[in-house]
Design a protein around this motif. Structure first.
Motif, mmCIF file in Angstrom:
data_model
loop_
_atom_site.group_PDB
_atom_site.id
_atom_site.type_symbol
_atom_site.label_atom_id
_atom_site.label_comp_id
_atom_site.label_asym_id
_atom_site.label_seq_id
_atom_site.Cartn_x
_atom_site.Cartn_y
_atom_site.Cartn_z
ATOM 1 N N ASN A 1 -13.775 -4.890 -21.766
ATOM 2 C CA ASN A 1 -13.536 -4.552 -20.362
ATOM 3 C C ASN A 1 -12.064 -4.276 -20.094
ATOM 4 O O ASN A 1 -11.190 -4.970 -20.602
ATOM 5 C CB ASN A 1 -13.998 -5.708 -19.468
ATOM 6 N N PRO A 2 -11.781 -3.293 -19.235
ATOM 7 C CA PRO A 2 -10.386 -3.021 -18.886
ATOM 8 C C PRO A 2 -9.856 -3.993 -17.838
ATOM 9 O O PRO A 2 -10.584 -4.440 -16.951
ATOM 10 C CB PRO A 2 -10.429 -1.595 -18.335
ATOM 11 N N ALA A 3 -8.581 -4.324 -17.979
ATOM 12 C CA ALA A 3 -7.838 -5.050 -16.954
ATOM 13 C C ALA A 3 -6.881 -4.025 -16.347
ATOM 14 O O ALA A 3 -6.186 -3.313 -17.069
ATOM 15 C CB ALA A 3 -7.072 -6.209 -17.572
ATOM 16 N N TRP A 4 -6.870 -3.919 -15.025
ATOM 17 C CA TRP A 4 -6.149 -2.866 -14.308
ATOM 18 C C TRP A 4 -4.944 -3.434 -13.568
ATOM 19 O O TRP A 4 -4.998 -4.545 -13.050
ATOM 20 C CB TRP A 4 -7.078 -2.246 -13.265
ATOM 21 N N TRP A 5 -3.873 -2.647 -13.476
ATOM 22 C CA TRP A 5 -2.726 -3.034 -12.666
ATOM 23 C C TRP A 5 -2.077 -1.801 -12.063
ATOM 24 O O TRP A 5 -2.252 -0.689 -12.526
ATOM 25 C CB TRP A 5 -1.719 -3.858 -13.468
ATOM 26 N N LEU A 6 -1.308 -2.056 -11.007
ATOM 27 C CA LEU A 6 -0.605 -1.012 -10.268
ATOM 28 C C LEU A 6 0.661 -0.622 -11.028
ATOM 29 O O LEU A 6 1.428 -1.485 -11.449
ATOM 30 C CB LEU A 6 -0.245 -1.546 -8.878
ATOM 31 N N THR A 7 0.872 0.670 -11.208
ATOM 32 C CA THR A 7 2.070 1.158 -11.898
ATOM 33 C C THR A 7 3.217 1.339 -10.904
ATOM 34 O O THR A 7 3.017 1.285 -9.686
ATOM 35 C CB THR A 7 1.796 2.516 -12.575
ATOM 36 N N ASP A 8 4.398 1.602 -11.447
ATOM 37 C CA ASP A 8 5.532 1.923 -10.575
ATOM 38 C C ASP A 8 5.241 3.186 -9.766
ATOM 39 O O ASP A 8 5.593 3.262 -8.593
ATOM 40 C CB ASP A 8 6.811 2.105 -11.399
ATOM 41 N N ASP A 9 4.582 4.170 -10.399
ATOM 42 C CA ASP A 9 4.197 5.383 -9.664
ATOM 43 C C ASP A 9 3.230 5.056 -8.534
ATOM 44 O O ASP A 9 3.284 5.661 -7.458
ATOM 45 C CB ASP A 9 3.567 6.417 -10.600
ATOM 46 N N GLY A 10 2.336 4.106 -8.762
ATOM 47 C CA GLY A 10 1.412 3.672 -7.722
ATOM 48 C C GLY A 10 2.140 3.028 -6.560
ATOM 49 O O GLY A 10 1.831 3.274 -5.383
ATOM 50 N N ARG A 11 3.142 2.206 -6.880
ATOM 51 C CA ARG A 11 3.954 1.581 -5.828
ATOM 52 C C ARG A 11 4.735 2.646 -5.046
ATOM 53 O O ARG A 11 4.838 2.572 -3.823
ATOM 54 C CB ARG A 11 4.905 0.553 -6.417
ATOM 55 N N ASP A 12 5.280 3.628 -5.777
ATOM 56 C CA ASP A 12 5.992 4.729 -5.110
ATOM 57 C C ASP A 12 5.055 5.512 -4.201
ATOM 58 O O ASP A 12 5.434 5.899 -3.088
ATOM 59 C CB ASP A 12 6.617 5.672 -6.140
ATOM 60 N N PHE A 13 3.827 5.759 -4.667
ATOM 61 C CA PHE A 13 2.822 6.464 -3.866
ATOM 62 C C PHE A 13 2.579 5.718 -2.543
ATOM 63 O O PHE A 13 2.544 6.331 -1.479
ATOM 64 C CB PHE A 13 1.517 6.590 -4.659
ATOM 65 N N LEU A 14 2.437 4.405 -2.626
ATOM 66 C CA LEU A 14 2.214 3.610 -1.422
ATOM 67 C C LEU A 14 3.442 3.635 -0.507
ATOM 68 O O LEU A 14 3.315 3.730 0.706
ATOM 69 C CB LEU A 14 1.846 2.169 -1.784
ATOM 70 N N SER A 15 4.605 3.567 -1.106
ATOM 71 C CA SER A 15 5.834 3.608 -0.333
ATOM 72 C C SER A 15 5.994 4.957 0.377
ATOM 73 O O SER A 15 6.340 5.010 1.552
ATOM 74 C CB SER A 15 7.028 3.366 -1.266
ATOM 75 N N ASP A 16 5.692 6.048 -0.339
ATOM 76 C CA ASP A 16 5.761 7.386 0.252
ATOM 77 C C ASP A 16 4.720 7.550 1.360
ATOM 78 O O ASP A 16 4.978 8.215 2.363
ATOM 79 C CB ASP A 16 5.563 8.472 -0.809
ATOM 80 N N ALA A 17 3.538 6.956 1.168
ATOM 81 C CA ALA A 17 2.467 7.074 2.150
ATOM 82 C C ALA A 17 2.834 6.358 3.444
ATOM 83 O O ALA A 17 2.377 6.735 4.518
ATOM 84 C CB ALA A 17 1.161 6.502 1.591
ATOM 85 N N ASP A 18 3.675 5.322 3.336
ATOM 86 C CA ASP A 18 4.099 4.565 4.514
ATOM 87 C C ASP A 18 5.240 5.240 5.269
ATOM 88 O O ASP A 18 5.537 4.889 6.387
ATOM 89 C CB ASP A 18 4.521 3.156 4.121
ATOM 90 N N SER A 19 5.883 6.207 4.616
ATOM 91 C CA SER A 19 7.051 6.880 5.240
ATOM 92 C C SER A 19 6.624 7.875 6.285
ATOM 93 O O SER A 19 5.595 8.415 6.315
ATOM 94 C CB SER A 19 7.856 7.607 4.174
#
Length: 80
Positions: free
Chosen positions: A62-80
């Motif tokens: 089974n895969p274990a998933w985590w948020l990447t730096d790009d994912g964090r940037d995506f969220l940060s950009d989405a909040d702007s």
């Protein structure tokens, strides 16, 4: 696009990872949160990984998933 209409946005999925106290999440944990099937959840998570917003490592079968730096940037950009 054929298939079921998406009822949860990518941003909502990524936000779940961001807000989780865990460093990684299983497909089952995300499926439970989304109220999606495990198969449908896995498909969405692999799509987000293809976009480099999530990453994963197989732990056994089974895969274990985590948020990447790009994912964090995506969220940060989405909040702007």
């Amino acid at each position: 696009m054929a298939g079921r209409k998406e009822t949860v946005s990518d941003k909502e999925i990524l936000r779940f990872f961001e807000q989780s106290p865990d460093h990684f999440l299983t497909t089952n944990e995300v499926a439970e949160y989304l109220d999606f099937s495990k198969q449908g959840t896995r498909k969405r998570l692999y799509t987000l990984a293809d976009e480099e917003l999530l990453d994963f490592k197989k732990v056994g079968r089974n895969p274990a998933w985590w948020l990447t730096d790009d994912g964090r940037d995506f969220l940060s950009d989405a909040d702007s």
